[in-house]
Structure formats: structure tokens, C-alpha cells
Design a protein around this motif. Structure first.
Motif, PDB file in Angstrom:
ATOM      1  N   ARG A   1       0.534  -1.137  -0.087  1.00 34.58           N
ATOM      2  CA  ARG A   1      -0.022   0.176  -0.033  1.00 34.58           C
ATOM      3  C   ARG A   1       0.843   1.297   0.005  1.00 34.58           C
ATOM      4  NH1 ARG A   1      -5.552  -0.366   0.888  1.00 34.58           N
ATOM      5  NH2 ARG A   1      -6.176  -2.587   1.125  1.00 34.58           N
ATOM      6  N   THR A   2       1.840   1.238   0.831  1.00 29.04           N
ATOM      7  CA  THR A   2       2.660   2.356   0.842  1.00 29.04           C
ATOM      8  C   THR A   2       3.412   2.473  -0.365  1.00 29.04           C
ATOM      9  OG1 THR A   2       3.138   2.056   2.952  1.00 29.04           O
ATOM     10  CG2 THR A   2       4.843   3.329   1.744  1.00 29.04           C
ATOM     11  N   PHE A   3       3.865   1.407  -1.135  1.00 31.11           N
ATOM     12  CA  PHE A   3       4.247   1.475  -2.564  1.00 31.11           C
ATOM     13  C   PHE A   3       3.436   2.110  -3.771  1.00 31.11           C
ATOM     14  CE2 PHE A   3       5.117  -0.087  -6.761  1.00 31.11           C
ATOM     15  CZ  PHE A   3       6.126   0.213  -7.124  1.00 31.11           C
ATOM     16  N   GLN A   4       2.217   1.523  -3.195  1.00 32.14           N
ATOM     17  CA  GLN A   4       1.290   2.054  -4.137  1.00 32.14           C
ATOM     18  C   GLN A   4       1.008   3.589  -4.203  1.00 32.14           C
ATOM     19  OE1 GLN A   4       0.399   1.098  -7.175  1.00 32.14           O
ATOM     20  NE2 GLN A   4       1.080  -1.094  -6.390  1.00 32.14           N
ATOM     21  N   SER A   5       0.954   4.025  -2.903  1.00 33.35           N
ATOM     22  CA  SER A   5       0.746   5.521  -2.685  1.00 33.35           C
ATOM     23  C   SER A   5       1.971   6.275  -3.361  1.00 33.35           C
ATOM     24  CB  SER A   5       0.567   5.730  -1.003  1.00 33.35           C
ATOM     25  OG  SER A   5      -0.265   5.242  -0.683  1.00 33.35           O
ATOM     26  N   ILE A   6       3.111   5.950  -3.230  1.00 34.86           N
ATOM     27  CA  ILE A   6       4.347   6.595  -3.910  1.00 34.86           C
ATOM     28  C   ILE A   6       4.240   6.533  -5.407  1.00 34.86           C
ATOM     29  CG2 ILE A   6       6.865   6.458  -4.011  1.00 34.86           C
ATOM     30  CD1 ILE A   6       7.000   5.116  -1.436  1.00 34.86           C
ATOM     31  N   LEU A   7       3.778   5.293  -6.074  1.00 40.58           N
ATOM     32  CA  LEU A   7       3.522   5.307  -7.505  1.00 40.58           C
ATOM     33  C   LEU A   7       2.517   6.129  -7.749  1.00 40.58           C
ATOM     34  CD1 LEU A   7       3.692   4.017 -10.099  1.00 40.58           C
ATOM     35  CD2 LEU A   7       2.393   2.054  -9.496  1.00 40.58           C
ATOM     36  N   MET A   8       1.254   6.435  -7.376  1.00 41.04           N
ATOM     37  CA  MET A   8       0.432   7.109  -7.826  1.00 41.04           C
ATOM     38  C   MET A   8       0.655   8.814  -7.662  1.00 41.04           C
ATOM     39  SD  MET A   8      -3.160   4.831  -7.020  1.00 41.04           S
ATOM     40  CE  MET A   8      -3.307   3.150  -7.571  1.00 41.04           C
TER      41      MET A   8
END
Length: 368
Positions: free
Chosen positions: A276-283
Motif C-alpha cells: 500500500r505504501t508503494f502504491q501511494s508513492i507510485l500514484m
């Protein structure tokens, strides 16, 4: 014992891409199990929690090899441990898999191992993200070889696009084999499942930044190539801030190559975090530089400008639109970095539902 559906996975990337298939099975009341080879250990617990996946029913390695594989030299011992575990648990494995379905994903050593286990113990083997090919046996290595091996072992080939279906044309002529086009990589389902519940990270990132992930063996084990791309990115970060996510294997290479001083306030290093943290960074990213095929598919769906820093890619999702394959050429990468804003495209995340297509086919096989 009734027939079962068993997922065999070992890496965080595999978990991310099989999770929506698990969720779709659960929504339909289908029982399934998850067995792990522990190919990765870094971040696995967090990924399981983020994706609402239960702990594995069966660990296919002994305790000494449950810490994950971070270098090529660890692979033989890890494989031997799996062999011992399978032999020790053979009666259980046979009772669980006989006339059942084993689902594997992608192009890792675990993909091959899971397919072999399924074949040996009388299950049908389904390969998610099937048919990807670069056409070069040695690039990426060993992924391209793994794909071709699994292409001979699987019964059900879940191919993301028509390109992968075409790659499996000969395979499709074999008795008992079926190729199914899912329309997209299952990672788009994972993205859709988490996007509405994402929260800002605690990293205090700038309003605009680029995301970097570089982890593949063929890059990080090449000292010169790894150094060259990091210094090219460092130079660009003076114009536009970058964030690079670093895992255990990359940390070891950075120390070995004496490259830890590449990073600073403009080219910021962050340890790999939860999904979830990675997806926040990606988006939140304006652009992406990566050697990840999974991230290529995610960026293609999100429309984010993306450079794939590899010599070959096994897929064409986004290429010619918002994605550029650099050929691992620094000049090509630098051109992208100067022109990245021209690569942005509208997102297409809601156009595809590959996990539903996969479970539709499993239901069809189950009811046949």
C-alpha cells in the motif's frame, strides 16, 4: 479429500498479482490454498497483510532457507531445501493436488517449481501472465528460460494480451492445453482494489517527484551498468527530485560496489515498504524509471510516463504510448528524462478485469 485450488508463490510480486484472483475465488465461495517457497522474505508479511492474504498453509522450505533468496549463490541450497520438503510432505501434497488445480504466476524459479509440483502430483497447472517472451533466451536471464519451461508444463495459459496469445500459438495445439486471453495483467485488479483506500505516506515527499526501482539480477550484478544508470539519474535529480526504493539485495550490491554515496536530498533512497505504501508513492509520482515488468503494466494502466531500463521487454503494454524501452542505453534514458512530460497518457485502469476471466475459466474446468 475434494479437489482443491492451490496457489504456489514465493515472491512479493507474485503475491500482488495472484491476490485479486484469490479475492475473486473467495467472492464466489471457492476454497483455495496458498503454499510458499519463501523465495522472498523481505516485505512478505506486510504484503500479505496489505492484500488480505492469510499465511501459507504449507511452507515448502526448511527454517534455514525461509529467509529468502537474495543472491544467485543461494539458489542451489534453496532448491535442495524445497526438494527435501516436497519429499517429506509428499503424501499431504498428493492428497491435496490430485485432480486439483495449481496456479502459478510469472517467470520466477517458484513459477517453474510450482508447475513441476503440480505436474508430478496430478494437478492441472494454470499459468497466470503466460506467453510473455522477449525472443532472447538470455535476456532477461533466467526469466526467459523459466517462461519457456512453464510454457511446456502448464495446461491453462492465462495470457494478458493478444501478443502473448500469439506467442503461445504452438502450445495451444497440444492436447489438453488451452490459452485464454485475459485482456490485461492481473496487477490492474490489484491496483483497482487498493486505490480508493490509499493514504499519504510518512516520507514527506515533494509535491512532484520521479520514482525509481532497479532490482533485476541482470542489471544489479553488472557493476558498470548499475553505476552508469544511478549516476545518470543522480544528474537528472538536480533538475527534478527522484525517489528510489531499495530492497535487501540492492542494499548489498550498493555496499559491494561502493555506490552508497550516490544518494542525497535530491536523489532520495527509501527502503522498500509495504504494498500500500508503494502504491501511494507510485500514484503520486510524475514519472517512473524501472526495470520491472510488473511496474511497466501498472504504469501502462495509470498513464504515468515510464522508462523501462532493460535490453528487452517480454511485453508491449504501454510501449509506444506512455512507456519507453531504453534498451539499457544511457543516451536513450537521458532522452526520456528530458522529454518525459510528452509521454503522459490518460489512465485505462477500469477497462479490464482479468481476474474475473481467470476464475470464469477455473469454474468452467471445475464444472466440466
Amino acid at each position: 479429500m475434494s479437489r482443491r485450488i492451490i496457489f504456489i508463490a514465493g515472491t512479493t510480486a507474485e503475491l500482488i498479482k495472484i491476490a485479486p484472483v484469490m479475492h475473486e475465488l473467495k467472492r464466489r465461495g471457492r476454497r483455495y490454498g496458498y503454499w510458499s517457497t519463501a523465495q522472498h522474505s523481505d516485505g512478505v508479511a506486510e504484503t500479505l497483510a496489505d492484500l488480505s492474504i492469510e499465511q501459507p498453509e504449507l511452507l515448502l522450505v526448511d527454517d534455514a532457507h525461509a529467509r529468502g533468496v537474495v543472491s544467485v549463490r543461494q539458489v542451489p541450497g534453496w532448491l535442495l531445501s524445497i526438494g527435501r520438503s516436497v519429499a517429506k510432505n509428499r503424501r499431504l501434497i498428493k492428497s491435496e493436488l490430485h485432480q486439483g488445480i495449481v496456479l502459478v504466476h510469472g517467470d520466477t524459479f517458484t513459477t517453474v517449481i510450482g508447475s513441476l509440483i503440480g505436474r508430478i502430483f496430478g494437478a492441472q497447472v494454470g499459468h497466470i501472465e503466460a506467453g510473455m517472451r522477449t525472443g532472447n533466451m538470455w535476456s532477461p536471464f533466467p526469466e526467459e528460460i523459466n517462461r519457456r519451461i512453464v510454457g511446456r508444463l502448464a495446461h491453462l495459459h492465462f495470457a494478458p494480451t493478444s501478443r502473448e496469445v500469439a506467442n503461445l500459438a504452438k502450445v495451444a495445439t497440444r492436447k489438453g492445453v488451452k490459452v485464454i486471453c485475459t485482456g490485461a495483467n492481473t496487477v490492474v485488479d490489484s491496483l483497482r482494489e487498493v486505490r480508493d483506500s490509499l493514504r499519504p505516506t510518512a516520507f514527506n515527499l515533494p509535491a512532484r517527484y520521479g520514482l525509481v526501482t532497479l532490482h533485476r539480477f541482470e542489471l544489479v550484478r553488472d557493476r558498470d551498468a548499475y553505476r552508469d544508470v544511478l549516476y545518470a539519474l543522480k544528474e537528472f535529480s538536480r533538475q527534478f527530485p527522484l525517489v528510489i526504493l531499495i530492497g535487501k539485495s540492492e542494499r548489498e550490491r550498493l555496499h559491494e560496489y561502493d555506490l552508497e554515496n550516490v544518494f542525497d536530498d535530491h536523489f532520495r533512497r527509501i527502503d522498500k515498504s509495504s504494498y500500500r505504501t508503494f502504491q501511494s508513492i507510485l500514484m503520486g509520482a510524475s514519472l517512473v524509471v524501472t526495470d520491472s515488468g510488473g511496474l511497466q503494466a501498472e504504469c501502462a494502466a495509470l498513464g504515468i510516463p515510464c522508462a523501462i531500463h532493460r535490453t528487452h521487454s517480454e511485453q508491449d503494454q504501454g510501449i509506444g504510448q506512455n512507456v519507453l524501452l531504453t534498451g539499457q542505453n544511457i543516451d536513450t534514458l537521458n532522452t526520456f528524462l528530458q522529454e518525459w512530460e510528452t509521454f503522459r497518457r490518460p489512465p485505462c485502469l477500469d477497462q479490464f478485469q482479468p481476474s474475473k476471466i481467470i476464475v470464469d475459466e477455473i469454474d468452467s474446468v471445475w464444472n466440466a
